[in-house]
Design a protein around this motif. Structure first.
Motif, PDB file in Angstrom:
ATOM      1  N   GLU A 157       0.846  -1.199   0.000  1.00  0.00           N
ATOM      2  CA  GLU A 157       0.000   0.000   0.000  1.00  0.00           C
ATOM      3  C   GLU A 157       0.880   1.247   0.000  1.00  0.00           C
ATOM      4  O   GLU A 157       1.986   1.231   0.542  1.00  0.00           O
ATOM      5  CB  GLU A 157      -0.897   0.020   1.250  1.00  0.00           C
ATOM      6  CG  GLU A 157      -1.724  -1.237   1.486  1.00  0.00           C
ATOM      7  CD  GLU A 157      -2.808  -1.454   0.434  1.00  0.00           C
ATOM      8  OE1 GLU A 157      -3.104  -0.504  -0.318  1.00  0.00           O
ATOM      9  OE2 GLU A 157      -3.346  -2.566   0.374  1.00  0.00           O
ATOM     10  N   ASP A 160       2.230   2.235   3.342  1.00  0.00           N
ATOM     11  CA  ASP A 160       2.978   1.239   4.128  1.00  0.00           C
ATOM     12  C   ASP A 160       4.327   1.754   4.613  1.00  0.00           C
ATOM     13  O   ASP A 160       5.056   2.431   3.877  1.00  0.00           O
ATOM     14  CB  ASP A 160       3.231  -0.027   3.281  1.00  0.00           C
ATOM     15  CG  ASP A 160       2.187  -1.099   3.513  1.00  0.00           C
ATOM     16  OD1 ASP A 160       1.648  -1.162   4.637  1.00  0.00           O
ATOM     17  OD2 ASP A 160       1.921  -1.869   2.575  1.00  0.00           O
ATOM     18  N   THR A 164       4.510  -1.942   8.876  1.00  0.00           N
ATOM     19  CA  THR A 164       3.108  -2.295   8.575  1.00  0.00           C
ATOM     20  C   THR A 164       3.043  -3.357   7.480  1.00  0.00           C
ATOM     21  O   THR A 164       2.246  -4.292   7.546  1.00  0.00           O
ATOM     22  CB  THR A 164       2.271  -1.070   8.146  1.00  0.00           C
ATOM     23  OG1 THR A 164       2.859  -0.487   6.973  1.00  0.00           O
ATOM     24  CG2 THR A 164       2.198  -0.027   9.250  1.00  0.00           C
ATOM     25  N   LEU A 165       3.935  -3.224   6.496  1.00  0.00           N
ATOM     26  CA  LEU A 165       3.952  -4.226   5.415  1.00  0.00           C
ATOM     27  C   LEU A 165       4.391  -5.578   5.967  1.00  0.00           C
ATOM     28  O   LEU A 165       3.769  -6.616   5.671  1.00  0.00           O
ATOM     29  CB  LEU A 165       4.897  -3.763   4.287  1.00  0.00           C
ATOM     30  CG  LEU A 165       5.039  -4.722   3.116  1.00  0.00           C
ATOM     31  CD1 LEU A 165       3.693  -5.035   2.469  1.00  0.00           C
ATOM     32  CD2 LEU A 165       6.014  -4.152   2.069  1.00  0.00           C
ATOM     33  N   ARG A 168       1.586  -7.306   7.773  1.00  0.00           N
ATOM     34  CA  ARG A 168       0.583  -7.929   6.883  1.00  0.00           C
ATOM     35  C   ARG A 168       1.147  -9.189   6.230  1.00  0.00           C
ATOM     36  O   ARG A 168       0.450 -10.176   6.053  1.00  0.00           O
ATOM     37  CB  ARG A 168       0.115  -6.939   5.811  1.00  0.00           C
ATOM     38  CG  ARG A 168      -0.929  -5.957   6.325  1.00  0.00           C
ATOM     39  CD  ARG A 168      -1.890  -5.470   5.248  1.00  0.00           C
ATOM     40  NE  ARG A 168      -1.280  -5.177   3.962  1.00  0.00           N
ATOM     41  CZ  ARG A 168      -0.465  -4.146   3.734  1.00  0.00           C
ATOM     42  NH1 ARG A 168      -0.156  -3.307   4.709  1.00  0.00           N
ATOM     43  NH2 ARG A 168       0.039  -3.950   2.534  1.00  0.00           N
TER      44      ARG A 168
END
Ligand code: GRF
Length: 191
Positions: A157, A160, A164-165, A168
């Motif tokens: 995203e 990101d 955060t990446l 996920r």
């Protein structure tokens, strides 16, 4: 199917395996969990789960070869069918690979052969890819090389960060590790 899991850090992938064994989703025996250093949360959570644990501390050995030989002997003592490197941040020797030939499984937070190494998430972001993911593969003596067993894509995203990446990716990685082990266990001939 007996497995030994190797960790260097928090062991959230390992926790997914422990949970799946507990619920019966995954029919494997976790013979032991080992780490390359003291004080990892991976070992702590394994002890809490009542599992056998061990540490072969990289820094306690004068040479990499001696550490590697000690690790190989310790892992072999559990007679595992599969050894799982789950966030285990050490390169092992060709002797280790030979000892567990075709039975050393690694997870990696990128779509190999793209972005191998310790910073797969960071490197993928730095390159600017729009899709990355995770890989479960049989490890050979290279850095994140060896036959791919399973992969799943994760979209990057705009907003990101590496953290955060990676979070996920790890959600997908945990599921992929458990389903891969389940498939291997189902295919394994009964002992
Ligand atoms: C995973 O993404 C693994 O592929 C990478 O480091 C992470 C380990 O996470 N090498 P954890 O220790 O299982 O939480």
């Amino acid at each position: 199917m007996r497995i030994v899991v190797l960790v260097s850090g928090t062991g959230s992938n390992l926790q997914a395996v422990i949970d799946a064994v507990k619920t019966g989703e995954l029919d494997v025996e976790i013979a032991a969990v080992g780490a390359d250093r003291e004080g990892t949360y991976g070992i702590e959570r394994s002890s809490e789960a009542g599992l056998e644990t061990f540490v072969v501390n990289f820094n306690s050995f004068p040479t990499r070869d001696e550490w590697d030989a000690a690790l190989t002997a310790r892992v072999a003592s559990y007679a595992p069918d599969v050894v799982v490197s789950s966030g285990f941040m050490r390169i092992v020797s060709a002797d280790f690979i030979e000892a567990f030939h075709g039975r050393y499984l690694n997870t990696h937070p990128a779509l190999l052969p793209a972005f191998p190494g310790a910073h797969g998430v960071r490197d993928a972001m730095a390159y600017g890819v729009k899709v990355t993911g995770c890989t479960v593969h049989w490890a050979d003596a290279g850095v994140d090389t060896g036959p791919v067993i399973a992969q799943e894509a994760v979209t990057v995203e705009e907003s990101d960060s590496e953290e955060t990446l990676h979070e996920r990716i790890k959600v997908v990685e945990r599921r992929l590790l458990v389903s891969t082990l389940a498939a291997l266990a189902a295919a394994a001939p009964p002992a």
